[in-house]
Write an enzyme that holds these catalytic residues in place. Structure first.
Site, mmCIF file in Angstrom:
data_model
loop_
_atom_site.group_PDB
_atom_site.id
_atom_site.type_symbol
_atom_site.label_atom_id
_atom_site.label_comp_id
_atom_site.label_asym_id
_atom_site.label_seq_id
_atom_site.Cartn_x
_atom_site.Cartn_y
_atom_site.Cartn_z
ATOM 1 N N HIS A 50 0.961 -1.318 0.150
ATOM 2 C CA HIS A 50 -0.083 -0.110 0.099
ATOM 3 C C HIS A 50 0.813 1.270 0.054
ATOM 4 C CE1 HIS A 50 0.845 0.732 4.479
ATOM 5 N NE2 HIS A 50 0.986 -0.691 4.377
ATOM 6 N N ASP A 51 0.515 2.147 -0.811
ATOM 7 C CA ASP A 51 1.037 3.749 -0.845
ATOM 8 C C ASP A 51 2.405 3.824 -1.385
ATOM 9 O OD1 ASP A 51 -1.286 4.592 0.662
ATOM 10 O OD2 ASP A 51 -0.613 3.619 2.312
ATOM 11 N N GLY A 54 5.245 -0.951 2.921
ATOM 12 C CA GLY A 54 4.345 0.195 2.468
ATOM 13 C C GLY A 54 5.019 1.584 2.448
#
Length: 268
Positions: A121-122, A139
Site C-alpha cells: 500500500h501507498d 508500505g
C-alpha cells in the site's frame, strides 16, 4: 471491441477499453478501468478502484488492487494506478493505498514486475523499474525511475530508493539509497555507483566522472553528513547527476541513507 472469455467474471460497471483481452476464469471488479489493449491472462484478479494503463499485461494468478495488508485500513476509497505497458507476471500482488499514505498506490509505465513480486500500500514506483522474482516492497516505499531490485530483495516501509539504483539479490534495504547507487548485503550497504546503468542510459562522461568524485567526497572524512553534502555542492554542484543526488538526500531530511561498508555503524 474487447475479447472476454465466457468463464471470466467481469462486473458490468467496469470500464473496458478497446482491444482488451480477458482470459478464462479471470475476475474484474466494478471500479476497475482497463485501458486500450490491456491483456489479462487466465486466472487473474483485478479489483478495487484500480486503473490499468494502455497495453498493461497481467499474467496468471496475479492479484491487482486488493485491500492492503494494513490493520489501520478501514475500507476507505483508496486507489491503485498502473502505467501503460507495464508487465505484471505470475502471482504478483499490488495493493490499494490507505488514508495514511495519500490514498494511492502507483506503479509507473514500462515496468516489469516479475513472478511473486509484491508492491504494498501507498508505494510509488517510477517508470521502467524492474522488480525481479520475489522482490518485496513494504508500505510507503518510493522508487525512482530505472531502478532494478534483485530477486528476493526486501525494502522496509517508508524507504526511498533513488533513480538508477541497483539492489542486489537477497538484499534487505532499511535506509534510503542515493540515486545511481548499487547496494548488496544482508542489510544493504553501498558498494559504489551503478556505472553500467549510467553508461547504458547514455549520460555524458563528464557527468559520470563528476558523480564518481562527488560520491567519494560524500563518504570521506568524519564530518556530519550535512557538512560533507555542502562540500559536494561547492565542489561539484552544477552537474546534473550530482545535483539530483544532492536533491534526493536533502529531500529526506533527517532520514538515514545507505553508506559504504567502510562506514558501517556511523549511524547517519
Amino acid at each position: 471491441m474487447p475479447t472476454i472469455h465466457p468463464t471470466a467474471v467481469v462486473d458490468p460497471a467496469a470500464e473496458i477499453g478497446n482491444d482488451v483481452s480477458i482470459g478464462p476464469f479471470s475476475v474484474v471488479g466494478p471500479n476497475v478501468r482497463l485501458g486500450e489493449g490491456v491483456v489479462l491472462h487466465a486466472h487473474t484478479v483485478v479489483d478495487g478502484r484500480t486503473t490499468l494503463g494502455d497495453g498493461v499485461t497481467v499474467f496468471p494468478h496475479a492479484t491487482v488492487g486488493m485491500v492492503p495488508q494494513d490493520l489501520k485500513y478501514r475500507g476507505e476509497p483508496s486507489r491503485l494506478e498502473v502505467g501503460e505497458r507495464t508487465v505484471i507476471r505470475e502471482c504478483v500482488t499490488l495493493h490499494l493505498g490507505t488514508e495514511g499514505g495519500g490514498m494511492l498506490t502507483r506503479v509507473g509505465s514500462g515496468c516489469l514486475l516479475m513472478a511473486n513480486a509484491h508492491v504494498a500500500h501507498d508505494c510509488v514506483v517510477g517508470n521502467n523499474v524492474i522488480l525481479v522474482n520475489c522482490a518485496t516492497l513494504g508500505g510507503h516505499v518510493h522508487i525512482g525511475d530505472n531502478a532494478i531490485l534483485g530477486g528476493l530483495s526486501a525494502v522496509h516501509q517508508w524507504v526511498r530508493i533513488g533513480e538508477g539504483v541497483m539492489v542486489g539479490g537477497m538484499t534487505g534495504v532499511e535506509n534510503d539509497i542515493i540515486p545511481f547507487g548499487i547496494v548488496t548485503g544482508n542489510r544493504a550497504r553501498l558498494g559504489g555507483l551503478n556505472l553500467v546503468g549510467l553508461r547504458r542510459a547514455n549520460y555524458p562522461r563528464d557527468d559520470i566522472h563528476a558523480l564518481r568524485n562527488a560520491y567519494k567526497l560524500l563518504f570521506e572524512g568524519d564530518d556530519p553528513l550535512s557538512v560533507r553534502l555542502d562540500r559536494v555542492v561547492e565542489t561539484h554542484g552544477g552537474s546534473q547527476l550530482v545535483d539530483r543526488m544532492v536533491e534526493f538526500i536533502r529531500a529526506g531530511g533527517d532520514r538515514a541513507i545507505c553508506t559504504p561498508r567502510s562506514r558501517d555503524g556511523e549511524g547517519e
